[in-house]
Design a protein around this motif. Sequence first.
Motif, PDB file in Angstrom:
ATOM      1  N   GLU A 281      49.875  46.255  46.306  1.00 21.74           N
ATOM      2  CA  GLU A 281      48.324  46.531  45.548  1.00 21.74           C
ATOM      3  C   GLU A 281      48.173  47.463  44.680  1.00 21.74           C
ATOM      4  O   GLU A 281      47.654  47.442  43.844  1.00 21.74           O
ATOM      5  N   LEU A 282      48.630  48.746  45.287  1.00 18.74           N
ATOM      6  CA  LEU A 282      48.429  49.789  44.644  1.00 18.74           C
ATOM      7  C   LEU A 282      49.336  50.025  43.197  1.00 18.74           C
ATOM      8  O   LEU A 282      48.767  50.410  42.207  1.00 18.74           O
ATOM      9  N   ALA A 283      50.555  49.381  43.117  1.00 20.81           N
ATOM     10  CA  ALA A 283      51.347  49.252  42.086  1.00 20.81           C
ATOM     11  C   ALA A 283      50.841  48.416  41.173  1.00 20.81           C
ATOM     12  O   ALA A 283      50.770  48.713  39.890  1.00 20.81           O
ATOM     13  N   LEU A 284      50.389  47.345  41.615  1.00 19.40           N
ATOM     14  CA  LEU A 284      49.886  46.314  40.576  1.00 19.40           C
ATOM     15  C   LEU A 284      48.556  46.648  40.138  1.00 19.40           C
ATOM     16  O   LEU A 284      48.067  46.491  38.809  1.00 19.40           O
ATOM     17  N   ILE A 285      47.747  47.207  40.793  1.00 20.24           N
ATOM     18  CA  ILE A 285      46.490  47.768  40.133  1.00 20.24           C
ATOM     19  C   ILE A 285      46.545  48.860  39.197  1.00 20.24           C
ATOM     20  O   ILE A 285      46.192  48.743  37.998  1.00 20.24           O
ATOM     21  N   SER A 286      47.447  49.579  39.487  1.00 21.59           N
ATOM     22  CA  SER A 286      47.816  50.683  38.417  1.00 21.59           C
ATOM     23  C   SER A 286      48.496  50.304  37.052  1.00 21.59           C
ATOM     24  O   SER A 286      48.224  50.623  35.837  1.00 21.59           O
TER      25      SER A 286
END
Length: 77
Positions: free
Chosen positions: A16-21
């Motif tokens: 989730e963190l990687a995709l948002i960024s």
Amino acid sequence: MNRFFKALVPTLLLTELALISSATAVWAILSEMHAGKYVVFGAEILDVIGAVLLSVVIFRMAWRSEGRMNLEKAGDN
């Protein structure tokens, strides 16, 4: 909680963190270059595909790690 869920939780959080960024970066860069909406959507789709592949790698690493921790825990008893 079993091994599957213990591996799934960090996978979801990290993905989730990687995709948002990455989605934000892709959108910002292409918007600054005045790319058309179909180019932006295509790039976002490729970004999501990359995130899915990343999540598979993260899950496999977490799965192996949970397996090693279970073996160590069983060896202590």
